[in-house]
Design a protein around this motif. Structure first.
Motif, mmCIF file in Angstrom:
data_model
loop_
_atom_site.group_PDB
_atom_site.id
_atom_site.type_symbol
_atom_site.label_atom_id
_atom_site.label_comp_id
_atom_site.label_asym_id
_atom_site.label_seq_id
_atom_site.Cartn_x
_atom_site.Cartn_y
_atom_site.Cartn_z
ATOM 1 N N LEU A 57 0.852 -1.195 0.000
ATOM 2 C CA LEU A 57 0.000 0.000 0.000
ATOM 3 C C LEU A 57 0.882 1.238 0.000
ATOM 4 O O LEU A 57 1.869 1.304 0.738
ATOM 5 C CB LEU A 57 -0.904 0.022 1.233
ATOM 6 N N ALA A 58 0.516 2.233 -0.806
ATOM 7 C CA ALA A 58 1.258 3.495 -0.865
ATOM 8 C C ALA A 58 0.752 4.399 0.241
ATOM 9 O O ALA A 58 -0.246 5.102 0.079
ATOM 10 C CB ALA A 58 1.099 4.157 -2.232
ATOM 11 N N MET A 59 1.442 4.350 1.375
ATOM 12 C CA MET A 59 1.010 5.167 2.501
ATOM 13 C C MET A 59 2.182 5.503 3.407
ATOM 14 O O MET A 59 3.174 4.786 3.441
ATOM 15 C CB MET A 59 -0.073 4.460 3.294
ATOM 16 N N ASN A 60 2.045 6.616 4.101
ATOM 17 C CA ASN A 60 2.958 7.061 5.159
ATOM 18 C C ASN A 60 2.198 6.882 6.460
ATOM 19 O O ASN A 60 1.554 7.811 6.923
ATOM 20 C CB ASN A 60 3.292 8.549 4.994
ATOM 21 N N GLY A 61 2.225 5.694 7.019
ATOM 22 C CA GLY A 61 1.289 5.426 8.108
ATOM 23 C C GLY A 61 -0.088 5.605 7.483
ATOM 24 O O GLY A 61 -0.356 5.084 6.419
ATOM 25 N N TRP A 62 -0.920 6.385 8.098
ATOM 26 C CA TRP A 62 -2.202 6.725 7.466
ATOM 27 C C TRP A 62 -2.284 8.225 7.226
ATOM 28 O O TRP A 62 -3.364 8.784 7.066
ATOM 29 C CB TRP A 62 -3.370 6.205 8.306
ATOM 30 N N ALA A 63 -1.130 8.900 7.163
ATOM 31 C CA ALA A 63 -1.093 10.339 6.892
ATOM 32 C C ALA A 63 -1.468 10.609 5.439
ATOM 33 O O ALA A 63 -1.435 9.712 4.590
ATOM 34 C CB ALA A 63 0.293 10.888 7.200
ATOM 35 N N ASP A 64 -1.815 11.848 5.151
ATOM 36 C CA ASP A 64 -2.279 12.225 3.817
ATOM 37 C C ASP A 64 -1.201 12.174 2.731
ATOM 38 O O ASP A 64 -1.473 11.802 1.602
ATOM 39 C CB ASP A 64 -2.866 13.641 3.862
ATOM 40 N N ALA A 65 0.008 12.568 3.071
ATOM 41 C CA ALA A 65 1.063 12.684 2.052
ATOM 42 C C ALA A 65 1.402 11.324 1.437
ATOM 43 O O ALA A 65 1.426 10.302 2.125
ATOM 44 C CB ALA A 65 2.319 13.282 2.674
ATOM 45 N N GLU A 66 1.640 11.329 0.127
ATOM 46 C CA GLU A 66 2.092 10.113 -0.549
ATOM 47 C C GLU A 66 3.541 9.843 -0.143
ATOM 48 O O GLU A 66 4.335 10.773 -0.008
ATOM 49 C CB GLU A 66 2.019 10.269 -2.073
ATOM 50 N N PRO A 67 3.916 8.586 0.035
ATOM 51 C CA PRO A 67 5.307 8.288 0.396
ATOM 52 C C PRO A 67 6.253 8.594 -0.766
ATOM 53 O O PRO A 67 5.902 8.427 -1.937
ATOM 54 C CB PRO A 67 5.280 6.800 0.729
ATOM 55 N N ALA A 68 7.463 9.018 -0.427
ATOM 56 C CA ALA A 68 8.466 9.371 -1.447
ATOM 57 C C ALA A 68 8.745 8.193 -2.370
ATOM 58 O O ALA A 68 8.920 8.375 -3.581
ATOM 59 C CB ALA A 68 9.751 9.848 -0.776
ATOM 60 N N LEU A 123 -9.027 8.055 7.026
ATOM 61 C CA LEU A 123 -8.255 9.168 7.586
ATOM 62 C C LEU A 123 -7.552 9.959 6.487
ATOM 63 O O LEU A 123 -7.166 11.102 6.704
ATOM 64 C CB LEU A 123 -7.213 8.658 8.595
ATOM 65 N N ARG A 124 -7.379 9.328 5.330
ATOM 66 C CA ARG A 124 -6.702 9.993 4.203
ATOM 67 C C ARG A 124 -7.736 10.669 3.319
ATOM 68 O O ARG A 124 -8.838 10.172 3.143
ATOM 69 C CB ARG A 124 -5.914 8.963 3.390
ATOM 70 N N SER A 125 -7.353 11.805 2.727
ATOM 71 C CA SER A 125 -8.296 12.541 1.881
ATOM 72 C C SER A 125 -8.422 11.939 0.485
ATOM 73 O O SER A 125 -9.363 12.254 -0.233
ATOM 74 C CB SER A 125 -7.877 14.011 1.776
ATOM 75 N N SER A 126 -7.480 11.078 0.115
ATOM 76 C CA SER A 126 -7.571 10.408 -1.188
ATOM 77 C C SER A 126 -7.433 8.899 -0.976
ATOM 78 O O SER A 126 -6.957 8.438 0.058
ATOM 79 C CB SER A 126 -6.480 10.915 -2.132
ATOM 80 N N GLU A 127 -7.859 8.156 -1.976
ATOM 81 C CA GLU A 127 -7.802 6.701 -1.915
ATOM 82 C C GLU A 127 -6.350 6.232 -1.813
ATOM 83 O O GLU A 127 -5.482 6.741 -2.516
ATOM 84 C CB GLU A 127 -8.454 6.139 -3.176
ATOM 85 N N THR A 128 -6.110 5.269 -0.944
ATOM 86 C CA THR A 128 -4.773 4.693 -0.799
ATOM 87 C C THR A 128 -4.495 3.783 -1.988
ATOM 88 O O THR A 128 -5.258 2.853 -2.246
ATOM 89 C CB THR A 128 -4.663 3.889 0.512
ATOM 90 N N ALA A 129 -3.419 4.069 -2.702
ATOM 91 C CA ALA A 129 -3.070 3.254 -3.870
ATOM 92 C C ALA A 129 -2.594 1.872 -3.426
ATOM 93 O O ALA A 129 -1.832 1.737 -2.470
ATOM 94 C CB ALA A 129 -1.988 3.941 -4.695
#
Length: 141
Positions: A57-68, A123-129
């Motif tokens: 899953l493309a996530m930084n924990g469950w924060a909004d920002a996409e992981p680098a 918790l994220r404003s966009s769908e988790t890829a």
């Protein structure tokens, strides 16, 4: 992340793990090319297997920002993954449509993403890829 420190401290002998279906997801080390720097960048990610593919899953924990690492893969989808017992060349892509629905449902079969992965995802404003890491025949990206 603890697994990254363990992997570094042990010279790669520990910190990676194989997923256990119906149990814990595995850990892999992903090496990408930095989209701005052009330098190799590494991240330790949770994953599970789907046939010959690896899924994360493309996530930084469950924060909004996409992981680098996901931003790097969008710029250059060819990368290398190190698993517990092997390395492989992969090409990354985001799952879409029915494939995404199927792979997201499989996430629920693995502990580690949280007790209620669907609630956390809100918790994220966009769908988790859902990222599919497909094997490729070349040995280096």
């Amino acid at each position: 992340m603890v697994h990254r420190a363990i992997h570094r401290f042990t010279g790669g002998r520990r910190g990676l793990a194989t997923p256990t279906p119906g149990g814990k997801f595995g850990y892999l080390r992903l090496t990408t090319v930095g989209r701005h720097s052009g330098q190799e960048r590494a991240a330790i990610l949770g994953y599970y297997e789907d046939g010959p593919n690896l899924v994360t899953l493309a996530m930084n924990g469950w924060a909004d920002a996409e992981p680098a690492w996901w931003l790097n893969l969008q710029a250059q989808p060819d990368a290398i993954v190190e698993l517990k017992n092997e390395s492989r060349a992969i090409r990354a892509r985001a799952a879409k449509g029915e494939e995404r629905v199927r792979l997201w449902a499989k996430v629920r079969d693995y502990s580690g993403y949280g007790d209620d992965v669907d609630a956390y995802a809100t918790l994220r404003s966009s769908e988790t890829a859902v990222i599919v890491l497909e094997p490729r025949s070349e040995s280096r990206p």
